[in-house]
Design an enzyme around this catalytic site. Structure first.
Site, PDB file in Angstrom:
ATOM      1  N   HIS A 226      20.379  -7.445 -13.486  1.00  0.00           N
ATOM      2  CA  HIS A 226      20.450  -6.234 -12.136  1.00  0.00           C
ATOM      3  C   HIS A 226      21.723  -6.636 -11.524  1.00  0.00           C
ATOM      4  CE1 HIS A 226      18.229  -9.634  -9.995  1.00  0.00           C
ATOM      5  NE2 HIS A 226      18.920  -8.953  -8.756  1.00  0.00           N
ATOM      6  N   ASP A 259      16.041  -9.847 -17.543  1.00  0.00           N
ATOM      7  CA  ASP A 259      16.899  -9.715 -16.420  1.00  0.00           C
ATOM      8  C   ASP A 259      17.955 -10.897 -16.379  1.00  0.00           C
ATOM      9  OD1 ASP A 259      17.730  -9.044 -13.898  1.00  0.00           O
ATOM     10  OD2 ASP A 259      16.437 -10.099 -12.766  1.00  0.00           O
ATOM     11  N   SER A 342      21.243 -13.586  -6.014  1.00  0.00           N
ATOM     12  CA  SER A 342      20.865 -13.055  -7.492  1.00  0.00           C
ATOM     13  C   SER A 342      21.732 -13.788  -8.543  1.00  0.00           C
ATOM     14  CB  SER A 342      20.558 -11.619  -7.806  1.00  0.00           C
ATOM     15  OG  SER A 342      19.449 -11.221  -7.359  1.00  0.00           O
TER      16      SER A 342
END
Length: 500
Positions: A226, A259, A342
Site C-alpha cells: 500500500h 501487503d 508503513s
C-alpha cells in the site's frame, strides 16, 4: 471482520486554557511574526464553541474487527499530513511547521491549513498593556514558557558572573560515550543506514510517504504494497537514505493480498548493508521491539516497545476502491507506529528484523489536535518477517506473488463461529474447487472450519491470514463442524499465483 474508510467529521479544536504571562512594558503595540509566515504571533482567544472542523474525509484505511486498524502509511491524498484545507496564511493557528520531507504530492490542494484544528479568522491585534492576553494553544504556551525560561536563564547567568558557580560539567559526554550493540542506541545506529524513506506518486501526482529497508546487496528494498500502490502504473518512486542520498526506484513485484512489495534502486550503490532477518516464529510476548520509520513524514524516527501479542488476525484495504483486501496473522506491538511508518522494519533487541510495520488500530476521534488522520494509541501490527521473506523472494524471482490455498470459498462475515464454506463460490464458481485440497479432504459447502493446526479460527479472514503464513505444499490439520459434529482431516495446501 470488515474493512471501510472513515468518513467522520473532524471535531472542533479544543479551547486553550488561559495562561497568564507578564508582559513587559512597551511604548507602542508590538507584533511578532513567525518566520516565513504573515500570521501574527499575538495571543489569540480560545476557539469559539461550535467552530466547524475540517470536514475532509478520513484517509486512513481500517484494519481488524470492530474499530479496524488503519494503514500506517502517510496520507495518500494531495497534501502531507499535518496540513489542512484552508488557504495559506488565512487564520490557521499555529502556522504549520515546514515539512520534514519534501512535499511531492500536493494533488492540487491549493494551500495549507493549521495542524491543531479548525481554522478561523483572527481578530485584529490589539495593543497590550499590563498582563498578556489568552494563549491560543498548547504549542504557543510552550513557546512562551521556553522564551521566559531562556530569559531567566540569561539573567541568572549574568548575575552569577561575579559570584561562585555551583554548575558541574561532565568530563565525558556526547559522541565519546560507548553504546553497546544491545542498547537501543546501538541497534538504531546500525539499522538506520539500511532504512529508506519512500516517496510514491502516481502519474497524476497523488501519492504518499512510507518506509522500507535494504533486503540484499543488489539494491532490493522491501516495503508494504500500500506504500507503493499509487506508483505501480506509470508513477514515480524515490528512496532516500538517512545520509540524504536519494535514488529513483522501480517496483519489481507487489502482493496486494500479503501487503508486501519489493523495489529496486536504480544505480544502486555497491556498499549496501542488508538488515539481518530474524525468526518471527521464535518471538515471544514481552520481547523488546524497535520500530524505524517516517511517522507523519518525520524520517528516520526510532520508537521502542514490546511484542504485545502474536498471531493477531488483521484484515485491511488499500483504499483503492476495489474489494480486494490484505490479510495477516500479525505481530502486535505497542511501539509507537504512525502514518508513514508503513513498510519500515520492526526489530528485536539485537537489531534483527522480525516484522514489517503495516497497520495501526485507530481511535474514533481522529488524530493529533483534531486532524483527520489518527495516530498511535499503542496498537500496532506488523507482518511476520518469515512470511514477508518468502513473499519477497518470490517477487524478486518471478515478479508475482504465490499464495497457499485450500481450494474453498469462505464467508467473510462475522459471527459464523469459524470460517464457513459458502454455499456459492465467487462469480458463479464452485465453493469447493474440484480436485482441490478441500475437496480431496471431503470438505463441503456449509462446513465451518474452527481450527487450522492448533490455531483457533473464528472467521473467514482469520483462516485466510493463517493459511497465508504457510507455503504451498505444507500439510495442515483442519478441524471443522458439520451437522453439530466435529471432524478432523489433514490436507496439503495448493498454490495460486497472482492477485487476481
Amino acid at each position: 471482520m470488515s474493512t471501510e474508510n472513515e468518513g467522520t467529521a473532524v471535531p472542533p479544536a479544543p479551547s486553550a486554557p488561559p495562561v497568564p504571562v507578564d508582559a513587559p512594558a512597551a511604548s507602542a503595540p508590538q507584533e511578532h511574526t513567525a518566520s516565513g509566515s504573515d500570521a501574527p504571533m499575538t495571543p489569540l482567544p480560545p476557539t469559539p464553541p461550535g467552530t466547524p472542523g475540517d470536514q475532509r474525509p478520513e484517509q486512513d484505511h481500517l484494519v481488524h474487527a470492530g474499530q479496524a486498524p488503519a494503514y500506517a502509511a502517510a496520507d495518500s491524498g494531495g497534501a502531507p499530513h499535518g496540513q489542512g484545507s484552508g488557504p495559506e496564511g488565512a487564520g490557521a493557528w499555529p502556522p504549520p511547521p515546514p515539512p520534514a520531507t519534501p512535499s511531492y504530492a500536493d494533488g492540487g490542494s491549493g494551500g495549507t491549513t493549521g495542524v491543531w484544528g479548525a481554522a478561523y479568522q483572527q481578530p485584529e491585534p490589539k495593543p497590550r498593556s499590563g498582563r498578556g492576553g489568552l494563549v491560543a494553544g498548547i504549542l504557543v504556551a510552550a513557546l512562551v514558557a521556553g522564551g521566559l525560561g531562556g530569559g531567566l536563564g540569561y539573567t541568572l547567568a549574568k548575575n552569577n558572573e561575579n559570584g561562585s558557580s555551583t554548575t558541574v560539567s561532565a568530563s565525558d559526554s556526547g559522541g565519546s560515550v560507548k553504546r553497546d550493540p544491545g542498547t537501543v542506541a546501538g541497534v538504531a545506529a546500525k539499522a538506520l543506514p539500511s532504512t529508506v524513506t519512500i516517496e510514491a506518486a502516481s502519474s497524476s501526482g497523488e501519492g504518499g510517504t512510507g518506509t522500507g529497508f535494504v533486503f540484499d546487496t543488489q539494491g532490493h528494498i522491501v516495503t508494504n504494497n500500500h506504500v507503493v500502490a499509487s506508483a505501480v502504473d506509470g508513477g514515480k518512486l524515490t528512496a532516500t537514505f538517512p545520509s540524504g542520498k536519494r535514488y529513483d526506484a522501480e517496483v519489481v513485484g507487489h502482493a496486494q493480498g500479503y501487503d508486501v512489495a519489493v523495489l529496486k534502486l536504480k544505480n544502486a550503490p555497491n556498499d549496501l548493508k542488508p538488515l539481518t532477518l530474524g525468526n518471527s516464529d521464535k518471538v515471544a510476548v514481552g520481547d523488546s521491539t524497535i520500530a524505524i520509520g517516517a511517522p507523519f513524514g518525520l524520517s528516520n524516527t526510532v520508537t521502542t516497545g514490546i511484542i504485545s501479542a502474536k498471531n493477531r488476525p488483521v484484515a485491511s484495504s488499500d483504499g483503492s476502491g476495489s474489494n480486494a483486501a490484505s490479510y495477516m496473522s500479525a505481530l502486535q506491538t505497542d511501539a509507537s507506529i504512525n502514518p508513514g511508518n508503513s513498510g519500515g522494519p520492526l526489530l528485536d533487541a539485537q537489531g534483527n528484523v522480525i516484522g514489517i510495520n503495516s497497520a495501526i488500530q485507530s481511535s474514533s476521534n481522529g488524530g493529533l489536535g483534531g486532524t483527520s488522520q489518527s495516530g498511535s494509541i499503542g496498537l500496532g501490527f506488523a507482518i511476520p518477517i518469515n512470511q514477508a521473506k518468502y513473499v519477497a523472494q518470490e517477487l524478486i524471482k518471478t515478479g508475482k506473488p504465490v499464495y497457499a490455498k485450500i481450494g474453498a470459498s469462505v464467508s467473510l462475515e462475522e459471527g459464523t463461529g469459524g470460517a464457513q464454506i459458502t454455499r456459492q463460490g465467487a462469480s458463479g464458481t464452485d465453493p469447493v474447487e474440484s480436485g482441490g485440497p478441500a475437496a480431496k479432504a471431503g470438505l463441503k459447502p456449509g462446513d465451518v472450519i474452527t481450527k487450522l493446526d492448533d490455531r483457533v479460527i473464528d472467521s473467514g479472514p482469520t483462516l485466510i491470514g493463517e493459511i497465508w503464513t504457510h507455503q504451498p505444499g505444507d500439510k495442515v490439520t483442519v478441524t471443522y463442524e458439520r451437522d453439530g459434529k466435529t471432524h478432523t482431516v489433514e490436507l496439503t495446501l495448493a498454490s495460486r499465483t497472482g492477485d487476481s
